[in-house]
Design a protein around this motif. Structure first.
Motif, PDB file in Angstrom:
ATOM      1  N   ASN A  34      -7.045  54.548 -91.867  1.00 47.53           N
ATOM      2  CA  ASN A  34      -7.323  55.266 -90.628  1.00 47.53           C
ATOM      3  C   ASN A  34      -6.858  54.516 -89.384  1.00 47.53           C
ATOM      4  N   ASP A  35      -6.006  53.493 -89.586  1.00 47.52           N
ATOM      5  CA  ASP A  35      -5.433  52.726 -88.468  1.00 47.52           C
ATOM      6  C   ASP A  35      -6.509  52.170 -87.536  1.00 47.52           C
ATOM      7  N   ILE A  36      -7.551  51.631 -88.143  1.00 46.23           N
ATOM      8  CA  ILE A  36      -8.643  51.025 -87.384  1.00 46.23           C
ATOM      9  C   ILE A  36      -8.606  49.509 -87.593  1.00 46.23           C
ATOM     10  N   ALA A  37      -8.535  48.770 -86.513  1.00 46.84           N
ATOM     11  CA  ALA A  37      -8.571  47.310 -86.594  1.00 46.84           C
ATOM     12  C   ALA A  37     -10.028  46.838 -86.643  1.00 46.84           C
TER      13      ALA A  37
ATOM     14  N   ALA B  23     -16.262  32.738 -90.086  1.00 48.45           N
ATOM     15  CA  ALA B  23     -15.018  33.492 -90.280  1.00 48.45           C
ATOM     16  C   ALA B  23     -14.940  34.541 -89.178  1.00 48.45           C
ATOM     17  N   VAL B  24     -14.266  34.201 -88.085  1.00 55.68           N
ATOM     18  CA  VAL B  24     -14.195  35.098 -86.930  1.00 55.68           C
ATOM     19  C   VAL B  24     -12.747  35.482 -86.664  1.00 55.68           C
ATOM     20  N   GLY B  25     -12.568  36.423 -85.739  1.00 56.07           N
ATOM     21  CA  GLY B  25     -11.224  36.848 -85.378  1.00 56.07           C
ATOM     22  C   GLY B  25     -10.873  38.190 -85.983  1.00 56.07           C
ATOM     23  N   THR B  26      -9.588  38.513 -85.951  1.00 61.36           N
ATOM     24  CA  THR B  26      -9.117  39.816 -86.413  1.00 61.36           C
ATOM     25  C   THR B  26      -8.943  39.808 -87.928  1.00 61.36           C
TER      26      THR B  26
END
Length: 285
Positions: free
Chosen positions: A92-95, A25-28
């Motif tokens: 906290n607007d962290i990706a 499970a990779v990616g954003t």
């Protein structure tokens, strides 16, 4: 500052998602493609301690090697520890972006970083990627030291050069045996014993070696085994990956600050060495 979508595109070019294992499970995982990113933090594990560090740093993107959700879930409630991670990231607007087995097989990848940390020269992949015509990608690496070492010396080098953990380095085999070639694989490596034997190396350094596979490997050949902590064998990749993104940032003229977490997230926190005494029941310790 670049947008998240621009940074993710650069990361996907380094570690294409299609090169990950089918079970991975990779990616954003979290993030708005249009948000601006000024700071990036690299770490091995997407645990709360690391996310809190990203918050304190003011990072807009956290890149980890290990997935947050390797299997499906039905909840991201903050009452669960993974749900709390998601809530903290979003608030906290962290990706969050994950590069796992696609980073393992990359050129350079996780095992290249491990070999570099141990001052070993990479000769070839241990398990080549059949889709790479140059023969540079794949799982693990076959390496050689700049001069022959004993197994004891190699273990001492690993203990000195890898991040310190409670486990340290476990060794199976003759400590005085000479090592001219060594296979390395960041993370769990005991599924690769057939490939290691086929490579004809003198030693294999990896992590998470289990009793039965290790015992059977030793019965097959005089191959020496060096077992380090899982986290310690993969952390050097964070520094490699950060350097790669730094170079991309400079090339594009991005105002991007790239950081590597020094927080130890290995789950084992203490070690008690066995003594050479006999227990009251007569069984050896």
């Amino acid at each position: 500052m670049p947008r998240l979508s621009e940074v993710i595109a650069a990361l996907e070019n380094l570690w294409p998602a299609q090169r990950a294992e089918s079970w991975d499970a990779v990616g954003t995982v979290v993030g708005d493609p249009d948000q601006e990113v000024g700071r990036v933090l690299f770490a091995v594990d997407p645990v709360q301690e690391i996310v809190d560090e990203a918050v304190k740093l003011g990072a807009g993107l956290l890149v980890t090697h290990h997935p947050l959700y390797l299997r499906g879930t039905t909840t991201v409630a903050a009452s669960t520890f993974k749900g709390r991670v998601v809530h903290t990231l979003i608030k906290n607007d962290i990706a969050l972006h994950v590069a796992h087995t696609n980073a393992d097989t990359a050129d350079p990848g996780v095992s290249d970083a491990l070999a570099g940390a141990l001052d070993l020269r990479v000769l070839r992949p241990l398990v080549p990627d059949a889709t790479d015509p140059q023969g540079r990608r794949g799982l693990g690496r076959v390496c050689e030291p700049d001069h022959p070492l004993t197994v004891r010396e190699l273990a001492e080098r690993a203990a000195r050069c890898l991040p310190a953990t409670a486990q340290g380095i476990r060794v199976a085999g003759d400590p005085e045996a000479v090592v001219r070639t060594v296979a390395v694989s960041g993370g769990s490596g005991d599924s690769l014993f057939d490939d290691v034997r086929a490579a004809g190396v003198d030693a294999f350094l990896t992590a998470d070696l289990r009793h039965h596979p290790a015992s059977e490997a030793r019965a097959h050949s005089p191959l020496a085994l060096l077992d380090a902590a899982h986290w310690a064998t993969e952390w050097p990749w964070c520094e490699l990956a950060a350097a790669q993104l730094d170079e991309i940032s400079d090339r594009h003229g991005w105002d991007l600050r790239v950081h590597v977490s020094k927080t130890v997230t290995d789950p084992w926190t203490a070690h008690a060495a066995s003594t050479a005494t006999t227990s009251p029941s007569g069984a050896p310790n």
